[in-house]
Design an enzyme around this catalytic site. Structure first.
Site, PDB file in Angstrom:
ATOM      1  N   GLY A  46       0.823  -1.198   0.000  1.00 22.71           N
ATOM      2  CA  GLY A  46       0.000   0.000   0.000  1.00 22.71           C
ATOM      3  C   GLY A  46       0.858   1.248   0.000  1.00 22.71           C
ATOM      4  O   GLY A  46       2.020   1.210   0.411  1.00 22.71           O
ATOM      5  N   GLN A  51       2.860   9.941   1.553  1.00 24.30           N
ATOM      6  CA  GLN A  51       4.215   9.384   1.532  1.00 24.30           C
ATOM      7  C   GLN A  51       5.040   9.856   0.338  1.00 24.30           C
ATOM      8  O   GLN A  51       6.255   9.730   0.342  1.00 24.30           O
ATOM      9  CB  GLN A  51       4.156   7.848   1.516  1.00 24.30           C
ATOM     10  CG  GLN A  51       3.586   7.265   2.794  1.00 24.30           C
ATOM     11  CD  GLN A  51       3.492   5.758   2.687  1.00 24.30           C
ATOM     12  OE1 GLN A  51       2.503   5.235   2.213  1.00 24.30           O
ATOM     13  NE2 GLN A  51       4.534   5.053   3.101  1.00 24.30           N
ATOM     14  N   LEU A  93       6.643   1.585   3.793  1.00 24.94           N
ATOM     15  CA  LEU A  93       7.688   1.999   2.857  1.00 24.94           C
ATOM     16  C   LEU A  93       8.413   3.252   3.344  1.00 24.94           C
ATOM     17  O   LEU A  93       9.532   3.512   2.923  1.00 24.94           O
ATOM     18  CB  LEU A  93       7.083   2.240   1.464  1.00 24.94           C
ATOM     19  CG  LEU A  93       6.548   0.990   0.750  1.00 24.94           C
ATOM     20  CD1 LEU A  93       5.897   1.365  -0.572  1.00 24.94           C
ATOM     21  CD2 LEU A  93       7.652  -0.043   0.529  1.00 24.94           C
ATOM     22  N   HIS A 134      -3.961   1.325   7.926  1.00 20.27           N
ATOM     23  CA  HIS A 134      -2.596   1.861   7.940  1.00 20.27           C
ATOM     24  C   HIS A 134      -2.476   3.045   6.969  1.00 20.27           C
ATOM     25  O   HIS A 134      -1.960   4.107   7.323  1.00 20.27           O
ATOM     26  CB  HIS A 134      -1.623   0.731   7.569  1.00 20.27           C
ATOM     27  CG  HIS A 134      -0.191   1.126   7.430  1.00 20.27           C
ATOM     28  ND1 HIS A 134       0.810   0.622   8.236  1.00 20.27           N
ATOM     29  CD2 HIS A 134       0.431   1.979   6.567  1.00 20.27           C
ATOM     30  CE1 HIS A 134       1.969   1.159   7.867  1.00 20.27           C
ATOM     31  NE2 HIS A 134       1.775   1.986   6.851  1.00 20.27           N
ATOM     32  N   GLU A 135      -2.986   2.866   5.743  1.00 27.82           N
ATOM     33  CA  GLU A 135      -2.869   3.927   4.729  1.00 27.82           C
ATOM     34  C   GLU A 135      -3.750   5.126   5.082  1.00 27.82           C
ATOM     35  O   GLU A 135      -3.371   6.274   4.847  1.00 27.82           O
ATOM     36  CB  GLU A 135      -3.218   3.396   3.332  1.00 27.82           C
ATOM     37  CG  GLU A 135      -2.365   2.232   2.831  1.00 27.82           C
ATOM     38  CD  GLU A 135      -0.876   2.432   2.976  1.00 27.82           C
ATOM     39  OE1 GLU A 135      -0.407   3.579   2.954  1.00 27.82           O
ATOM     40  OE2 GLU A 135      -0.167   1.412   3.130  1.00 27.82           O
ATOM     41  N   HIS A 138      -2.004   7.396   7.333  1.00 26.06           N
ATOM     42  CA  HIS A 138      -1.055   8.288   6.648  1.00 26.06           C
ATOM     43  C   HIS A 138      -1.745   9.581   6.213  1.00 26.06           C
ATOM     44  O   HIS A 138      -1.166  10.659   6.292  1.00 26.06           O
ATOM     45  CB  HIS A 138      -0.486   7.605   5.394  1.00 26.06           C
ATOM     46  CG  HIS A 138       0.690   6.701   5.656  1.00 26.06           C
ATOM     47  ND1 HIS A 138       1.850   7.143   6.262  1.00 26.06           N
ATOM     48  CD2 HIS A 138       0.890   5.395   5.379  1.00 26.06           C
ATOM     49  CE1 HIS A 138       2.706   6.130   6.338  1.00 26.06           C
ATOM     50  NE2 HIS A 138       2.152   5.054   5.818  1.00 26.06           N
TER      51      HIS A 138
HETATM   52 NI    NI Z   1       2.927   3.147   5.594  1.00 28.16          NI
END
Ligand code: NI
Length: 176
Positions: A46, A51, A93, A134-135, A138
């Site tokens: 993902g 990011q 990442l 999780h995403e 972000h």
């Molecule tokens: Ni992440």
């Protein structure tokens, strides 16, 4: 398509809160395509726009083992969550080579726009549920290490700063 630079923790830009996408136009479709290319190249499941330093509510993911099922979530919302929680190991990442356990809702129902601007709604469980939550974190400026103890977080921060410093030194040496 182009590979995008992924911000690394503790880059303060990772704590930016993303804005809703106003219109799914050519610019957003290009962003989505570049994010997918970047995610696959980095072998991630993902990636959130935050990011890659674009602060709009866009997520790409692919939790299939075959890596052939890209999913695009624009302006995602969680419309239902299970009371049941699940503990699973996560990585990111933006925090390479760090993995730790985080507790999240075991299942979530997500509503979002797709790359074609149509509304999609689906229930995610297992890895997909972890990935969506999780995403989406972000997009509100939250990195998974913030769920860990202050001690662990500090160790990770130090490790990431050192890694970035070492890489920059190597690059300078290569350029000299
Ligand atoms: Ni992440």
């Amino acid at each position: 398509m182009a590979l995008l630079n992924i911000l690394r923790y503790p880059d303060p830009r990772l704590h930016t809160v993303a804005k809703a996408v106003a219109v799914v136009d050519e610019r957003i479709r290009r962003l989505v395509d570049d994010m997918l290319e970047t995610m696959y190249a980095a072998d991630g499941v993902g990636l959130a726009a935050t990011q890659v330093d674009v602060h709009e509510r866009v997520i790409v993911m692919d939790t299939s083992t075959e890596r052939d099922s890209p999913r695009v979530l624009i302006n995602p919302e969680i419309v239902a969550r299970s009371t049941e929680l699940a503990l699973a190991e996560e990585g990111c990442l933006s925090v390479p080579q760090i993995y730790d356990k985080v507790e999240r809702h075991a299942r979530v129902t997500v509503r979002a726009l797709g790359r074609d601007d149509t509304v999609q709604e689906f229930e995610a469980e297992g890895l997909a549920a972890v990935c969506v939550q999780h995403e989406m974190d972000h997009l509100v400026g939250k990195v998974f290490v913030e769920y860990l103890s202050p001690l662990k977080r500090e160790r990770i921060r130090t490790k990431m700063l050192k890694k970035t410093r070492d890489e920059q030194q190597q690059q300078r040496r290569a350029a000299a």
